[in-house]
Write a protein that holds these residues in place. Structure first.
Motif, short mmCIF file in Angstrom:
data_model
loop_
_atom_site.label_atom_id
_atom_site.label_comp_id
_atom_site.label_asym_id
_atom_site.label_seq_id
_atom_site.Cartn_x
_atom_site.Cartn_y
_atom_site.Cartn_z
N ARG A 27 5.03 -5.26 -0.61
CA ARG A 27 5.62 -5.57 0.70
C ARG A 27 4.55 -6.04 1.69
O ARG A 27 3.47 -5.44 1.79
CB ARG A 27 6.33 -4.34 1.27
CG ARG A 27 6.96 -4.54 2.63
CD ARG A 27 7.79 -3.33 3.01
NE ARG A 27 7.00 -2.13 3.16
CZ ARG A 27 6.43 -1.74 4.30
NH1 ARG A 27 6.55 -2.49 5.40
NH2 ARG A 27 5.74 -0.62 4.35
N GLN A 28 4.85 -7.11 2.41
CA GLN A 28 3.90 -7.66 3.37
C GLN A 28 3.76 -6.71 4.55
O GLN A 28 4.73 -6.18 5.07
CB GLN A 28 4.34 -9.05 3.85
CG GLN A 28 3.33 -9.74 4.74
CD GLN A 28 3.78 -11.14 5.11
OE1 GLN A 28 4.86 -11.58 4.72
NE2 GLN A 28 2.96 -11.86 5.85
N LEU A 29 2.51 -6.53 4.99
CA LEU A 29 2.20 -5.61 6.07
C LEU A 29 1.67 -6.37 7.28
O LEU A 29 1.02 -7.41 7.13
CB LEU A 29 1.16 -4.58 5.62
CG LEU A 29 1.55 -3.70 4.43
CD1 LEU A 29 0.39 -2.83 4.00
CD2 LEU A 29 2.76 -2.83 4.77
N GLY A 44 -0.76 -9.06 -2.78
CA GLY A 44 -1.41 -10.35 -2.64
C GLY A 44 -2.77 -10.26 -1.98
O GLY A 44 -3.63 -11.12 -2.19
N ASP A 45 -2.98 -9.22 -1.16
CA ASP A 45 -4.28 -9.02 -0.51
C ASP A 45 -5.02 -7.89 -1.21
O ASP A 45 -4.43 -6.91 -1.66
CB ASP A 45 -4.08 -8.69 0.97
CG ASP A 45 -3.06 -7.59 1.19
OD1 ASP A 45 -2.36 -7.22 0.21
OD2 ASP A 45 -2.93 -7.10 2.33
N ALA A 46 -6.33 -8.02 -1.31
CA ALA A 46 -7.13 -7.03 -2.03
C ALA A 46 -7.25 -5.76 -1.20
O ALA A 46 -7.53 -5.81 0.00
CB ALA A 46 -8.52 -7.60 -2.31
N TYR A 85 -9.18 -5.93 5.78
CA TYR A 85 -8.32 -5.38 4.73
C TYR A 85 -7.08 -4.76 5.37
O TYR A 85 -7.18 -4.05 6.38
CB TYR A 85 -9.06 -4.32 3.91
CG TYR A 85 -10.25 -4.86 3.13
CD1 TYR A 85 -10.08 -5.37 1.85
CD2 TYR A 85 -11.52 -4.87 3.69
CE1 TYR A 85 -11.16 -5.87 1.14
CE2 TYR A 85 -12.61 -5.36 3.00
CZ TYR A 85 -12.42 -5.87 1.71
OH TYR A 85 -13.49 -6.38 1.02
N SER A 86 -5.92 -5.01 4.75
CA SER A 86 -4.67 -4.44 5.26
C SER A 86 -4.40 -3.06 4.69
O SER A 86 -3.64 -2.28 5.28
CB SER A 86 -3.50 -5.37 4.94
OG SER A 86 -3.36 -5.52 3.54
N VAL A 87 -4.98 -2.73 3.53
CA VAL A 87 -4.78 -1.42 2.91
C VAL A 87 -6.15 -0.85 2.54
O VAL A 87 -6.95 -1.53 1.88
CB VAL A 87 -3.89 -1.51 1.65
CG1 VAL A 87 -3.77 -0.14 0.98
CG2 VAL A 87 -2.52 -2.04 2.00
N VAL A 109 2.83 2.71 0.44
CA VAL A 109 3.20 1.54 1.22
C VAL A 109 4.48 1.80 2.01
O VAL A 109 4.63 1.31 3.14
CB VAL A 109 3.34 0.30 0.31
CG1 VAL A 109 3.78 -0.92 1.11
CG2 VAL A 109 2.03 0.00 -0.40
N ASP A 110 5.39 2.57 1.46
CA ASP A 110 6.61 2.91 2.20
C ASP A 110 6.28 3.66 3.49
O ASP A 110 7.04 3.57 4.48
CB ASP A 110 7.55 3.78 1.33
CG ASP A 110 8.18 2.96 0.22
OD1 ASP A 110 8.16 1.72 0.30
OD2 ASP A 110 8.69 3.59 -0.74
N GLY A 111 5.19 4.41 3.48
CA GLY A 111 4.81 5.17 4.67
C GLY A 111 4.13 4.36 5.74
O GLY A 111 3.87 4.87 6.85
N TYR A 112 3.82 3.08 5.47
CA TYR A 112 3.18 2.23 6.47
C TYR A 112 4.25 1.61 7.36
O TYR A 112 4.94 0.66 6.95
CB TYR A 112 2.37 1.12 5.80
CG TYR A 112 1.18 1.62 5.00
CD1 TYR A 112 0.58 2.82 5.28
CD2 TYR A 112 0.67 0.85 3.96
CE1 TYR A 112 -0.52 3.26 4.55
CE2 TYR A 112 -0.42 1.28 3.23
CZ TYR A 112 -1.00 2.49 3.52
OH TYR A 112 -2.09 2.93 2.80
N ARG A 113 4.45 2.13 8.55
CA ARG A 113 5.48 1.65 9.45
C ARG A 113 4.86 1.25 10.78
O ARG A 113 3.89 1.85 11.21
CB ARG A 113 6.53 2.72 9.69
CG ARG A 113 7.24 3.16 8.41
CD ARG A 113 8.00 2.03 7.77
NE ARG A 113 8.68 2.44 6.53
CZ ARG A 113 9.33 1.61 5.73
NH1 ARG A 113 9.37 0.33 6.00
NH2 ARG A 113 9.92 2.06 4.66
#
Length: 437
Positions: free
Chosen positions: A183-185, A218-220, A308-310, A433-437
């Motif tokens: 999922r895109q963040l 898609g992002d590292a 970095y997004s994650v 990832v579900d917890g990233y809101r």
């Protein structure tokens, strides 16, 4: 029109052969009748300017109905009646509803009218065309995904794709996990992995989940070794031999030169790469490994968030070391590692209670508890009892089965793991990832 002279000649010829008919006609005209009842000839009076006939003027008798009608039309002009216009379909329906209402109220039976057929313009106005630009799938028939493995995959392969039964329930679940992970963040997020006891799968979970995120996203992603006790995050991801052969830059080197880093290229000099998973190694010198403070960690986190997004942070054992307050302050969610035993569940519960009582109630409520069976004791443990012990104090509980690729304490690679272990890491990654809101 025929000449009157010709008509008179024909009339005399007919009269010569029929004297009786001629005499009867003359008798009828004896009394100066101006209308012939048999032939229907009618007199036409030409109006004068005064509207009255002049004295002594004789009336003109015409012998044609067409000439009489033309004269009457000239005397009284005809009013033009506009052609009826067709109402739109919506107005026609409204009129029909009104007539039905009146009929029902008065009890009077209304005459039946023939309903006009709607025009093409009315049909297009009432049924607008779909938006094919925003919905290009309307042009193409949707195809079933190709089944992988099992009876469905065998049938697809034998028939050359002619019979496509679609994916089975297990494959659909795997694909749904992949969609959740990828999922895109919007923004940068950080997950802290911690435990109260060492040797229960905290670092192996960080590596396995990090590699899974790198496979699907898609992002590292980036993993940070913030363990003050000479953490081995990079060794578990690369292998100890490869790490020793490479330039062993650590988190201490990054802090020393952090002011000069202004691009991802400059940051990459302090990174290690396990495929698409980027890692920052922990300090191996015992004299300085415990010197990482909360402020220093926050500086590193701020730098990482720009590229970095994650990010995953492998914490040390316990929750009271120097950098822990900075880690918890910047964390978006937590992964609590526990052993696959009742004692491990009790430690996980104690960790969650400590967090809730020290101002991190939201992190505790949304935490993910991961129980790893490193010692192959799952057959002697009541999993339902563990879940009941942790029920209501965490968002999700995920069990990682016993796997030699995790239990040996060496290199962790997804290729050598059991399918059940890989699925467990996918579930953990999707829950993160579900917890990233």
């Amino acid at each position: 029109m025929p000449d009157p002279a010709d008509q008179n000649a024909r009339a005399h010829a007919e009269d010569a052969g029929q004297p009786q008919r001629r005499r009867r006609r003359d008798l009828r005209r004896g009394n100066d009748e101006l209308t012939d009842a048999r032939t229907g000839t009618m007199p036409v009076v030409t109006p004068s300017s005064s509207g009255q006939s002049e004295p002594g003027a004789s009336l003109t008798r015409r012998t044609s109905w067409a000439e009489a009608a033309a004269a009457a039309d000239a005397a009284s002009p005809v009013t033009q009646v506009p052609a009826p216009t067709r109402l739109p379909a919506s107005a026609q329906q409204a009129g029909a509803d009104t007539i039905n209402a009146v009929t029902g109220a008065t009890g009077i039976e209304m005459p039946a009218f023939r309903r006009a057929r709607p025009t093409v313009a009315d049909t297009i106005a009432e049924n607008p065309m779909p938006d094919f630009v925003s919905s290009p799938g309307l042009f193409v028939k949707e195809q079933k995904p190709r089944p992988r493995g099992g009876i469905r995959g065998a049938v697809y392969k034998v028939t050359g794709g002619v019979w496509n039964l679609g994916p089975g329930p297990k494959q659909r679940q795997e694909e749904e996990l992949g969609r959740r992970i990828s999922r895109q963040l919007q923004g940068s997020y950080n997950t802290a992995v911690l435990s109260l006891k060492g040797g229960i799968g905290k670092t192996s979970t960080t590596v396995g989940v990090g590699l899974t995120l790198a496979e699907y996203r898609g992002d590292a992603p980036c993993a940070i070794d913030a363990n003050p006790d000479s953490g081995d995050l990079v060794e578990r991801a690369l292998g100890e031999g490869i790490y020793q052969q490479s330039s062993p830059r650590t988190i201490t080197d990054l802090l020393r030169n952090i002011e000069s880093i202004d691009s991802l290229t400059a940051l990459a000099r302090y990174m290690h790469h396990a495929g698409r998973l980027h890692l920052i190694a922990g300090e191996q010198d015992p004299e300085v490994s415990d010197s990482l403070t909360a402020e220093e960690y926050l500086r590193i986190r701020k730098l990482i968030s720009a590229y970095y997004s994650v990010a995953l942070t492998d914490c040390g054992t316990g929750v009271t070391h120097n950098a822990m307050s900075g880690i918890l302050q910047s964390a978006d969610n937590l992964v609590i590692a526990a052993g696959y035993a009742v004692s491990g569940a009790k430690r996980a519960r104690s960790t969650l209670q400590w967090l809730a009582s020290h101002g991190y109630e939201d992190l505790a409520r949304n935490a993910i508890v991961v129980i790893t069976d490193k010692d192959e004791v799952s057959s002697r443990v009541d999993k339902d009892a563990i879940e009941e012990h942790l029920a209501g104090i965490c968002r999700e509980l995920i069990a990682v089965p016993h796997d030699r690729g995790v239990a040996d304490g060496d290199l962790v690679t997804l290729d050598v793991l059991k399918p059940e272990t890989r699925r467990a890491y996918k579930e953990i990654a999707a829950a993160i990832v579900d917890g990233y809101r």
